[in-house]
Scaffold this motif. Structure first.
Motif, PDB file in Angstrom:
ATOM      1  N   VAL A  51       0.829  -1.681  -0.181  1.00  7.98           N
ATOM      2  CA  VAL A  51       0.000  -0.167   0.236  1.00  7.98           C
ATOM      3  C   VAL A  51       0.759   0.703  -0.241  1.00  7.98           C
ATOM      4  N   PRO A  52       0.770   2.118  -1.080  1.00 10.15           N
ATOM      5  CA  PRO A  52       1.662   3.334  -0.676  1.00 10.15           C
ATOM      6  C   PRO A  52       0.320   4.385  -0.200  1.00 10.15           C
ATOM      7  N   LEU A  53       1.771   4.966   0.640  1.00 13.97           N
ATOM      8  CA  LEU A  53       1.590   5.990   1.464  1.00 13.97           C
ATOM      9  C   LEU A  53       1.283   7.144   1.050  1.00 13.97           C
ATOM     10  N   GLU A  54      -0.019   7.793   1.585  1.00 11.84           N
ATOM     11  CA  GLU A  54       0.259   9.168   1.342  1.00 11.84           C
ATOM     12  C   GLU A  54       1.025  10.304   2.801  1.00 11.84           C
ATOM     13  N   SER A  55       0.942   9.375   3.600  1.00  9.64           N
ATOM     14  CA  SER A  55       0.920  10.789   5.281  1.00  9.64           C
ATOM     15  C   SER A  55       2.571  10.227   5.217  1.00  9.64           C
ATOM     16  N   VAL A  56       3.530   9.495   4.573  1.00 10.44           N
ATOM     17  CA  VAL A  56       4.755   9.576   4.309  1.00 10.44           C
ATOM     18  C   VAL A  56       4.604   8.830   3.171  1.00 10.44           C
ATOM     19  N   PRO A  57       6.574   9.159   2.745  1.00 16.60           N
ATOM     20  CA  PRO A  57       7.329   8.712   2.127  1.00 16.60           C
ATOM     21  C   PRO A  57       7.384   7.002   2.307  1.00 16.60           C
ATOM     22  N   GLY A  58       6.627   6.213   1.402  1.00 15.86           N
ATOM     23  CA  GLY A  58       7.258   5.185   1.964  1.00 15.86           C
ATOM     24  C   GLY A  58       6.100   4.043   1.273  1.00 15.86           C
ATOM     25  N   TRP A  59       5.846   3.225   1.813  1.00 16.03           N
ATOM     26  CA  TRP A  59       4.820   1.735   1.919  1.00 16.03           C
ATOM     27  C   TRP A  59       4.522   0.838   2.928  1.00 16.03           C
ATOM     28  N   VAL A  60       3.609   0.241   3.095  1.00 16.39           N
ATOM     29  CA  VAL A  60       3.209  -0.470   3.868  1.00 16.39           C
ATOM     30  C   VAL A  60       2.817  -1.883   3.719  1.00 16.39           C
ATOM     31  N   VAL A  61       3.545  -2.955   3.889  1.00 16.04           N
ATOM     32  CA  VAL A  61       3.489  -4.322   3.365  1.00 16.04           C
ATOM     33  C   VAL A  61       2.307  -4.873   4.258  1.00 16.04           C
ATOM     34  N   THR A  62       1.374  -5.931   3.518  1.00 14.14           N
ATOM     35  CA  THR A  62       0.617  -6.186   4.858  1.00 14.14           C
ATOM     36  C   THR A  62       0.735  -7.936   4.358  1.00 14.14           C
ATOM     37  N   SER A  63      -0.049  -8.519   5.758  1.00 14.81           N
ATOM     38  CA  SER A  63       0.530 -10.046   5.665  1.00 14.81           C
ATOM     39  C   SER A  63      -1.060 -10.381   5.438  1.00 14.81           C
ATOM     40  N   HIS A  64      -0.935 -11.792   5.407  1.00 19.07           N
ATOM     41  CA  HIS A  64      -1.807 -12.480   5.585  1.00 19.07           C
ATOM     42  C   HIS A  64      -2.943 -12.616   7.218  1.00 19.07           C
ATOM     43  N   HIS A  65      -1.778 -11.727   7.897  1.00 19.99           N
ATOM     44  CA  HIS A  65      -2.836 -11.690   9.616  1.00 19.99           C
ATOM     45  C   HIS A  65      -3.010 -10.160   9.618  1.00 19.99           C
ATOM     46  N   PRO A  66      -3.999  -9.411   9.505  1.00 19.88           N
ATOM     47  CA  PRO A  66      -4.822  -8.483   9.439  1.00 19.88           C
ATOM     48  C   PRO A  66      -3.979  -7.378   9.589  1.00 19.88           C
ATOM     49  N   ASP A  67      -3.612  -8.342  11.141  1.00 16.92           N
ATOM     50  CA  ASP A  67      -2.793  -6.934  12.126  1.00 16.92           C
ATOM     51  C   ASP A  67      -1.551  -6.738  12.678  1.00 16.92           C
ATOM     52  N   ILE A  68      -0.536  -7.161  11.245  1.00 17.48           N
ATOM     53  CA  ILE A  68       0.428  -7.218  11.280  1.00 17.48           C
ATOM     54  C   ILE A  68       0.807  -6.699   9.899  1.00 17.48           C
TER      55      ILE A  68
END
Length: 133
Positions: free
Chosen positions: A66-83
């Motif tokens: 997920v590309p971020l808009e609030s800060v430079p970079g990305w969030v990488v999700t996993s099979h667990h929704p809270d990680i």
């Protein structure tokens, strides 16, 4: 409120909502605690220990970016929704990866997945954000 570790401040910008408690690990993995227990760090360690390690050919090897808009970079999700794992542009090879590159999701996802795996094995908590009322 600024923290000594810039990664903590980054996660504060990423996670919105005053009611979300979360625990941050050394390599950028964050466990959001939907139903916080008494000991937030122990709860997050247990979740990451069980669901964080990468197992080839299993859902634990899956990820999304997920590309971020609030800060430079990305969030990488996993099979667990809270990680979730944060990947900064500094974590990437700047010559190969940009916010707009078509290959970015795969390259960034592999970095984030590797960092999640490291955190799942090291289990070093660097911050606990307790937002319980």
């Amino acid at each position: 409120m600024a923290d000594k570790d810039p990664l903590v401040d980054t996660w504060r910008q990423i996670i919105t909502g005053d009611q979300k408690s979360w625990v941050l690990f050394e390599h950028g993995t964050c466990v959001v605690l939907a139903d916080p227990a008494d000991d937030l760090a122990a709860q997050a360690v247990a979740i990451l220990r069980e669901h964080g390690p990468v197992r080839a050919g299993s859902p634990a090897a899956d990820f999304g970016t997920v590309p971020l808009e609030s800060v430079p970079g990305w969030v990488v999700t996993s099979h667990h929704p809270d990680i979730l794992t944060y990947v900064s542009p500094d974590d990437t090879d700047q010559d190969d990866i940009t916010q707009d590159d078509d290959n970015t999701p795969l390259a960034v996802g592999l970095i984030g997945r590797a960092n999640r795996d490291r955190d799942a094995h090291d289990l070093t908590v660097i911050h606990v954000e307790d937002k319980r009322p």
